[in-house]
Design an enzyme around this catalytic site. Sequence first.
Site, short mmCIF file in Angstrom:
data_model
loop_
_atom_site.label_atom_id
_atom_site.label_comp_id
_atom_site.label_asym_id
_atom_site.label_seq_id
_atom_site.Cartn_x
_atom_site.Cartn_y
_atom_site.Cartn_z
N SER A 32 0.83 -1.19 0.00
CA SER A 32 0.00 0.00 0.00
C SER A 32 0.87 1.24 0.00
O SER A 32 1.79 1.37 0.81
CB SER A 32 -0.91 0.01 1.23
OG SER A 32 -1.59 1.25 1.33
N LYS B 287 31.02 -0.34 7.80
CA LYS B 287 30.88 -0.44 9.25
C LYS B 287 31.76 -1.58 9.77
O LYS B 287 31.64 -2.72 9.32
CB LYS B 287 29.41 -0.70 9.61
CG LYS B 287 29.16 -0.91 11.10
CD LYS B 287 27.69 -1.22 11.37
CE LYS B 287 27.48 -1.56 12.84
NZ LYS B 287 26.08 -1.95 13.13
N GLY C 154 17.89 -6.01 12.82
CA GLY C 154 16.61 -6.00 12.12
C GLY C 154 16.67 -6.66 10.76
O GLY C 154 15.87 -7.56 10.45
#
Length: 500
Positions: free
Chosen positions: A38, A77, A344
Amino acid sequence: MHNIKQVVIAGGGSAGWMTAAALSKLLGEHVNITLVESAQIGTVSVGEATIPQIRQFNQLIGIDENEFLSATSGTFKLGIEFIDWGQIGQQYMHPFGPYGVNLNGIAFHHYWLKSVKNTNPAPILDYCLEGHAAKLNRFDRIVGQTTKGHSTLNYAFHFDAVKYAEFLSTLAIKQGVKHIQGTISQVTIEPSNGHIKDLILDDGQVISGELFIDCTGFKGRLINQALHVGFESWQHWLPCDSAIAIASESLPELKPYTQATAHKAGWQWQIPLQHRVGNGRVFASGFTSAEQQIAQLAAQLPSKAVTEPRQLNWQNGRRLKAWQKNCVAIGLSAGFLEPLESTGLQFIQSAILRLISLFPSCAMAKVDADTYNRYTEQEITAVRDFIICHYKVTKRSDSEFWRYCQHMDVPNTVSERLALFAQNGRLFRENNELFNELSWFSVLHGQGIEPQGYHPLVNSLSDAACEQYMQQIKTMIGQTARSLPMHSEYVARHCRYSKS
């Protein structure tokens, strides 16, 4: 046995497009993949900092690293610097590389612990190439030549997660993924077996499938709202449940590491991208207010703000089953842990690879789902324990939040590991958990635990030989780190951000 031909991914963002890119690459023409998202639902971007495993995923789906970094404003990183965690005024780094070189089957940190008891050795970070290079703001992919080939740093990335999803969407659509924009208004369930039959969109479209992947975020439109799979909360161990994010102007010097600075009710991140700096205040809403955190973050920005404050809210915990019936939840819909250790996107990646390994037929064998759920639970629970230690192992008592963390009860799996390390510095990696012994040592030692002893077999090496061995490693690492180019220069030369 009938093979699955129709896969429907509900939701875009990092989870949806990582899934679409991987499945379309690896399953190819054998499966038709449709992604429904959406345009009215925003993307939750908590994945700007990553851990090294993301490189394996990118390689798997055929991404050119420099092209990806250029498109996502990425930087390299080498670890995470923790400031004011064990106590105010102290800092340490969780680097992505090893400390020293193991000797006689014994981990290097035991030799360092022996040296601590006898002399005054250099800080442990001086024996880690990734950590030493990070503090010097230096980086290179290849750092030398060995008899086995090139020697490389172990690194991850900082990047714009929204741009990463856009980059992957382009790739996935080229690989044949059908992209439909629309809002799911109804989920149809097959009465005979409880499986999801199809998704009905707000414009009347009916999207049928045999396997549905829920990437709809915290709300879990399929796994939660349609299939009613419960959720196990871990808020009592991980009370930080909110964040305020503000992006600020880029800095002239790009640090090749994330910074996590503890404050009175949580911690603050700083993530260097090429076009901006990601800043955020993670906090426990039971101990402070969003208004306070917005004001404090705005006052501590390293550069001029370029976005308005944005608030994120979550609940730390896991879905009781990530795979239920013919639906697999990936990403936030399957569970979430606060972004302290940049896990995550890793949870998304491992879920995708686990699904590919156990990819079902139309029969949807229960043993496949049970196996998937067992390993999913093991992974997130082990990371939960790792993050809990950042809060539990502290001498801070300057606020109600830190007093709560210091005195809270923790799972037995945490207390047993802490006791083992405190005795003789021993650490064991269980069930191939995500964070290995090096990561656990970095955090437990960095937070302030000083083991009473060390592995007794270390004493087979004389004190003089031990000191010589350590000095040689320190010298070699220092020379190598100083020879590397500056991180900013390396990024500008190889993967400068392209706004196009």
